[in-house]
Design an enzyme around this catalytic site. Structure first.
Site, PDB file in Angstrom:
ATOM      1  N   ALA A 223       0.830  -1.211   0.000  1.00 44.83           N
ATOM      2  CA  ALA A 223       0.000   0.000   0.000  1.00 44.83           C
ATOM      3  C   ALA A 223       0.866   1.264   0.000  1.00 44.83           C
ATOM      4  CB  ALA A 223      -0.907  -0.012   1.236  1.00 44.83           C
ATOM      5  N   PRO A 224       0.473   2.334  -0.719  1.00 46.73           N
ATOM      6  CA  PRO A 224      -0.779   2.494  -1.472  1.00 46.73           C
ATOM      7  C   PRO A 224      -0.733   1.988  -2.913  1.00 46.73           C
ATOM      8  CG  PRO A 224       0.422   4.552  -1.460  1.00 46.73           C
ATOM      9  CD  PRO A 224       1.262   3.587  -0.673  1.00 46.73           C
ATOM     10  N   GLY A 225       0.307   1.287  -3.302  1.00 49.71           N
ATOM     11  CA  GLY A 225       0.251   0.621  -4.597  1.00 49.71           C
ATOM     12  C   GLY A 225       0.994   1.302  -5.737  1.00 49.71           C
ATOM     13  N   SER A 226       1.864   2.261  -5.428  1.00 47.53           N
ATOM     14  CA  SER A 226       2.616   2.906  -6.526  1.00 47.53           C
ATOM     15  C   SER A 226       3.393   1.857  -7.299  1.00 47.53           C
ATOM     16  CB  SER A 226       3.619   3.929  -5.984  1.00 47.53           C
ATOM     17  OG  SER A 226       2.992   4.832  -5.150  1.00 47.53           O
ATOM     18  N   LYS A 227       4.111   1.010  -6.554  1.00 48.41           N
ATOM     19  CA  LYS A 227       4.943   0.017  -7.245  1.00 48.41           C
ATOM     20  C   LYS A 227       4.079  -1.125  -7.778  1.00 48.41           C
ATOM     21  CE  LYS A 227       8.847   1.358  -4.385  1.00 48.41           C
ATOM     22  NZ  LYS A 227       8.075   2.054  -3.312  1.00 48.41           N
TER      23      LYS A 227
ATOM     24  N   ASP B  88      -0.703  -9.632   7.866  1.00 42.51           N
ATOM     25  CA  ASP B  88       0.690  -9.362   8.219  1.00 42.51           C
ATOM     26  C   ASP B  88       1.568 -10.164   7.261  1.00 42.51           C
ATOM     27  OD1 ASP B  88       3.281  -9.599   9.509  1.00 42.51           O
ATOM     28  OD2 ASP B  88       2.307  -8.749  11.281  1.00 42.51           O
TER      29      ASP B  88
ATOM     30  N   ASP C 143       9.070  -4.049   0.024  1.00 41.02           N
ATOM     31  CA  ASP C 143       9.305  -2.605   0.104  1.00 41.02           C
ATOM     32  C   ASP C 143       8.925  -2.216   1.537  1.00 41.02           C
ATOM     33  OD1 ASP C 143       9.917  -0.052  -0.964  1.00 41.02           O
ATOM     34  OD2 ASP C 143       7.795   0.353  -1.301  1.00 41.02           O
TER      35      ASP C 143
ATOM     36  N   CYS D 167      13.245   3.341   2.197  1.00 42.13           N
ATOM     37  CA  CYS D 167      13.587   4.725   1.866  1.00 42.13           C
ATOM     38  C   CYS D 167      14.253   5.350   3.092  1.00 42.13           C
ATOM     39  CB  CYS D 167      12.368   5.505   1.381  1.00 42.13           C
ATOM     40  SG  CYS D 167      10.999   5.543   2.534  1.00 42.13           S
TER      41      CYS D 167
HETATM   42  C1  SAM Z   1       7.062   1.820   2.310  1.00 41.45           C
HETATM   43  S1  SAM Z   1       5.410   1.425   2.503  1.00 41.45           S
HETATM   44  C2  SAM Z   1       5.045   0.579   1.000  1.00 41.45           C
HETATM   45  C3  SAM Z   1       4.892   1.486  -0.193  1.00 41.45           C
HETATM   46  C4  SAM Z   1       4.374   0.744  -1.418  1.00 41.45           C
HETATM   47  N1  SAM Z   1       5.219  -0.390  -1.745  1.00 41.45           N
HETATM   48  C5  SAM Z   1       4.245   1.642  -2.623  1.00 41.45           C
HETATM   49  O1  SAM Z   1       5.167   1.667  -3.460  1.00 41.45           O
HETATM   50  O2  SAM Z   1       3.222   2.314  -2.767  1.00 41.45           O
HETATM   51  C6  SAM Z   1       5.426   0.122   3.650  1.00 41.45           C
HETATM   52  C7  SAM Z   1       4.095  -0.568   3.863  1.00 41.45           C
HETATM   53  O3  SAM Z   1       4.315  -1.677   4.741  1.00 41.45           O
HETATM   54  C8  SAM Z   1       3.102  -1.910   5.425  1.00 41.45           C
HETATM   55  N2  SAM Z   1       3.390  -2.796   6.562  1.00 41.45           N
HETATM   56  C9  SAM Z   1       3.824  -2.486   7.809  1.00 41.45           C
HETATM   57  N3  SAM Z   1       3.975  -3.595   8.549  1.00 41.45           N
HETATM   58  C10 SAM Z   1       3.649  -4.644   7.745  1.00 41.45           C
HETATM   59  C11 SAM Z   1       3.603  -6.062   7.927  1.00 41.45           C
HETATM   60  N4  SAM Z   1       3.941  -6.617   9.087  1.00 41.45           N
HETATM   61  N5  SAM Z   1       3.194  -6.827   6.894  1.00 41.45           N
HETATM   62  C12 SAM Z   1       2.843  -6.269   5.701  1.00 41.45           C
HETATM   63  N6  SAM Z   1       2.853  -4.937   5.484  1.00 41.45           N
HETATM   64  C13 SAM Z   1       3.265  -4.140   6.487  1.00 41.45           C
HETATM   65  C14 SAM Z   1       2.633  -0.512   5.778  1.00 41.45           C
HETATM   66  O4  SAM Z   1       1.248  -0.512   6.036  1.00 41.45           O
HETATM   67  C15 SAM Z   1       3.021   0.271   4.521  1.00 41.45           C
HETATM   68  O5  SAM Z   1       1.922   0.374   3.660  1.00 41.45           O
END
Ligand code: SAM
Length: 292
Positions: free
Chosen positions: A109-113, A158, A176, A223
């Site tokens: 989330a939010p799904g850019s990649k 998770d 990511d 990041c």
């Molecule tokens: C850096 S952001 C991802 C950005 C996304 N890949 C994009 O390009 O739009 C990290 C994401 O990891 C999620 N997250 C945090 N803990 C997590 C877990 N234990 N399992 C899966 N997702 C998790 C967060 O909700 C957040 O959306």
């Protein structure tokens, strides 16, 4: 930004350049969604309503732009464009994506990649886009729908649970990871975060690797710049999984014409915000050996 000074000199980090680049004005960037339209067609339409587009040299489908807020346009609502930092756009380009493969995006989330992966795969194959956050999953689902990514399925759990049903099922995995976010421009960050994130990141990289088929490729990205969230996490995987190998993504990125530094783990890359007018990232590319 006091604590961040502690990074000065580590793996090419320069505190003075960091402080300057992180706070300077950011040009908005858009990616044309080639699942829905041709790049030239969308550019002509945007320029006809007064948008001033400048092509980003590393991609066929991305532009810096001035003025107008792209999120308020019809083109955005129709899913013809996505708003995405060019450093973020680099990551799917490094995943060795092919048509018809099965991809896991563990923290999506939010799904850019996710939506970019879908566009590179031309809507073919299957992408499982997972995220643990109940709030952020809504944005993920909306973006997938808006962009017409019919090869994406949303999973809400998770990421550490995924090997329960996904063990060795994916040709390609993206982790990511959630992180302390020092690389995001326009935000002032304080020291802290690594202690909170590092244990989770080690578990997520390990879960992602479990889900990878032998012969498959995984990208681990953050990041941020603390070694505890980057090189230490990669090293923990290399120590626990004898069939995990680093692929040299540092050279691959340089080969695409972007600047970056070789990280404390040879072959992984650090992109700092002053290198290419992008947010900063750490990127590791890992292959699972066919043999155990
Ligand atoms: C850096 S952001 C991802 C950005 C996304 N890949 C994009 O390009 O739009 C990290 C994401 O990891 C999620 N997250 C945090 N803990 C997590 C877990 N234990 N399992 C899966 N997702 C998790 C967060 O909700 C957040 O959306």
């Amino acid at each position: 930004m006091d604590g961040i000074q502690a990074l000065d000199g580590i793996a090419g980090f320069d505190f003075a350049l960091y402080e300057k680049s992180i706070l300077e004005p950011i040009k908005k960037t858009v990616r044309v969604n080639t699942l829905k339209a041709e790049v030239d067609e969308v550019c002509q339409s945007l320029e006809s309503i007064g948008w001033n587009l400048e092509k980003i040299p590393y991609f066929d489908y991305a532009f810096w732009m001035d003025g107008i807020s792209p999120g308020n346009s019809l083109e955005y609502v129709l899913g013809l464009i996505c708003i995405q930092d060019p450093g973020s756009m680099l990551i799917p380009e490094l995943m060795d994506l092919k048509k018809e493969i099965r991809v896991l995006d563990l923290c999506a989330a939010p799904g850019s990649k996710t939506t970019q992966i879908s566009q590179i795969m031309k809507g073919s194959g299957t992408i499982i886009a997972n995220d643990a956050s109940s709030e952020r999953i809504k944005g993920l689902a909306m973006n997938i729908q808006r962009c017409g990514c019919s090869n994406c399925l949303v999973s809400h759990t998770d990421g550490r649970n995924l090997p329960n049903w996904g063990k060795e099922k994916f040709d390609c995995v993206l982790v990511d990871s959630p992180c302390s976010g020092l690389g995001q421009r326009g935000l002032k960050r304080e020291r802290g975060g690594s202690e909170k994130y590092s244990p989770l990141q080690r578990e997520l990289i390990s879960a992602g690797f479990e889900c990878l088929k032998p012969g498959g490729v995984m990208i681990y990205s953050t990041c941020t710049f603390w070694p505890e969230e980057n090189e230490d996490v990669v090293n923990s995987l290399l120590e626990s999984s004898l069939n995990a190998y680093i692929v040299d993504v540092f050279k691959e990125i340089r080969g695409k014409g972007l600047d970056c530094v070789n990280s404390l783990v040879d072959g992984c890359a650090r992109i700092y915000p002053w290198h290419n007018r992008t947010d900063g990232f750490f990127i590791a590319k890992i292959r699972k050996d066919e043999r155990d």
